[in-house]
Scaffold this active site. Sequence first.
Site, PDB file in Angstrom:
ATOM      1  N   LEU A  85       1.490   3.080   3.294  1.00 33.81           N
ATOM      2  CA  LEU A  85       2.531   2.531   4.166  1.00 33.81           C
ATOM      3  C   LEU A  85       3.916   2.827   3.608  1.00 33.81           C
ATOM      4  O   LEU A  85       4.858   3.075   4.358  1.00 33.81           O
ATOM      5  CB  LEU A  85       2.321   1.028   4.350  1.00 33.81           C
ATOM      6  CG  LEU A  85       1.080   0.662   5.167  1.00 33.81           C
ATOM      7  CD1 LEU A  85       0.779  -0.818   5.055  1.00 33.81           C
ATOM      8  CD2 LEU A  85       1.254   1.076   6.611  1.00 33.81           C
ATOM      9  N   GLY A  86       4.046   2.801   2.290  1.00 30.20           N
ATOM     10  CA  GLY A  86       5.317   3.157   1.663  1.00 30.20           C
ATOM     11  C   GLY A  86       5.724   4.579   2.001  1.00 30.20           C
ATOM     12  O   GLY A  86       6.909   4.879   2.174  1.00 30.20           O
ATOM     13  N   LEU A 138       5.216 -12.152   3.488  1.00 28.97           N
ATOM     14  CA  LEU A 138       5.629 -10.813   3.075  1.00 28.97           C
ATOM     15  C   LEU A 138       6.956 -10.462   3.730  1.00 28.97           C
ATOM     16  O   LEU A 138       7.192 -10.814   4.889  1.00 28.97           O
ATOM     17  CB  LEU A 138       4.572  -9.785   3.499  1.00 28.97           C
ATOM     18  CG  LEU A 138       3.160 -10.018   2.967  1.00 28.97           C
ATOM     19  CD1 LEU A 138       2.169  -9.128   3.696  1.00 28.97           C
ATOM     20  CD2 LEU A 138       3.105  -9.789   1.472  1.00 28.97           C
ATOM     21  N   GLU A 139       7.799  -9.767   2.984  1.00 29.20           N
ATOM     22  CA  GLU A 139       9.055  -9.264   3.528  1.00 29.20           C
ATOM     23  C   GLU A 139       8.893  -7.773   3.788  1.00 29.20           C
ATOM     24  O   GLU A 139       8.522  -7.033   2.884  1.00 29.20           O
ATOM     25  CB  GLU A 139      10.206  -9.499   2.543  1.00 29.20           C
ATOM     26  CG  GLU A 139      10.475 -10.966   2.266  1.00 29.20           C
ATOM     27  CD  GLU A 139       9.975 -11.425   0.910  1.00 29.20           C
ATOM     28  OE1 GLU A 139       9.771 -10.585   0.015  1.00 29.20           O
ATOM     29  OE2 GLU A 139       9.766 -12.635   0.751  1.00 29.20           O
ATOM     30  N   ARG A 156       0.846  -1.200   0.000  1.00 30.73           N
ATOM     31  CA  ARG A 156       0.000   0.000   0.000  1.00 30.73           C
ATOM     32  C   ARG A 156       0.877   1.244   0.000  1.00 30.73           C
ATOM     33  O   ARG A 156       1.812   1.360   0.786  1.00 30.73           O
ATOM     34  CB  ARG A 156      -0.914   0.003   1.219  1.00 30.73           C
ATOM     35  CG  ARG A 156      -1.938  -1.115   1.157  1.00 30.73           C
ATOM     36  CD  ARG A 156      -2.994  -0.983   2.223  1.00 30.73           C
ATOM     37  NE  ARG A 156      -3.686   0.287   2.088  1.00 30.73           N
ATOM     38  CZ  ARG A 156      -4.139   0.988   3.121  1.00 30.73           C
ATOM     39  NH1 ARG A 156      -3.972   0.550   4.351  1.00 30.73           N
ATOM     40  NH2 ARG A 156      -4.761   2.135   2.930  1.00 30.73           N
ATOM     41  N   SER A 157       0.545   2.191  -0.861  1.00 32.54           N
ATOM     42  CA  SER A 157       1.352   3.409  -0.964  1.00 32.54           C
ATOM     43  C   SER A 157       1.314   4.216   0.331  1.00 32.54           C
ATOM     44  O   SER A 157       2.294   4.875   0.678  1.00 32.54           O
ATOM     45  CB  SER A 157       0.896   4.262  -2.146  1.00 32.54           C
ATOM     46  OG  SER A 157      -0.426   4.722  -1.957  1.00 32.54           O
TER      47      SER A 157
END
Length: 180
Positions: A103-104, A126-127, A100-101
């Site tokens: 969170l980015g 997920l990493e 999700r952007s």
Amino acid sequence: MILNDRKIRELIESKELLIDPLDAVQIQPSSVDLRLGNDFLIYPEDIEILDVRNPDLHNQLKKVVADDEGFIIQPKQFILATTREYIKLPDYLTAFVEGRSSLGRLGLFIENAGWVDAGFEGNITLEFYNANSRPLKIYPGMRICQLVFAKMEEPAENPYRGKYQGQRGTTASRIFLDKD
């Protein structure tokens, strides 16, 4: 061809595509939002070398189960996490995972090697990497990534049946099982 919301719903209703559990609000115009599971794997700092041929490496990871209070990823920390949803792709459908952007923009890099092969079944590991200089708190059940589906021209001749098939929860690397 990227699938739209209508086609995603059709495949789920016909049971050709499995996403469990799934709430209707998770289906977006061209993807499905996946939520964060509650178990995490952490590489302890006392491991000096991550040896890809060491079949015992996964036993050295620390498992943490988060509750509703959340989980804190420290600055510059790498961890493994999982989706709450278990998925099963038909042999003619592939998917890729996008973080999700929102969170980015907080510095959280989300990966899973980016691609889910046709025929895969399991939770998606997920990493995560916190690139921020501040700790980041995340919560089980929150929307963490999106799964985008693409229909292949024809079913895969050799659909995925690899070492992560059927994985449940956060799964450590199994690279030591590679034949090459």
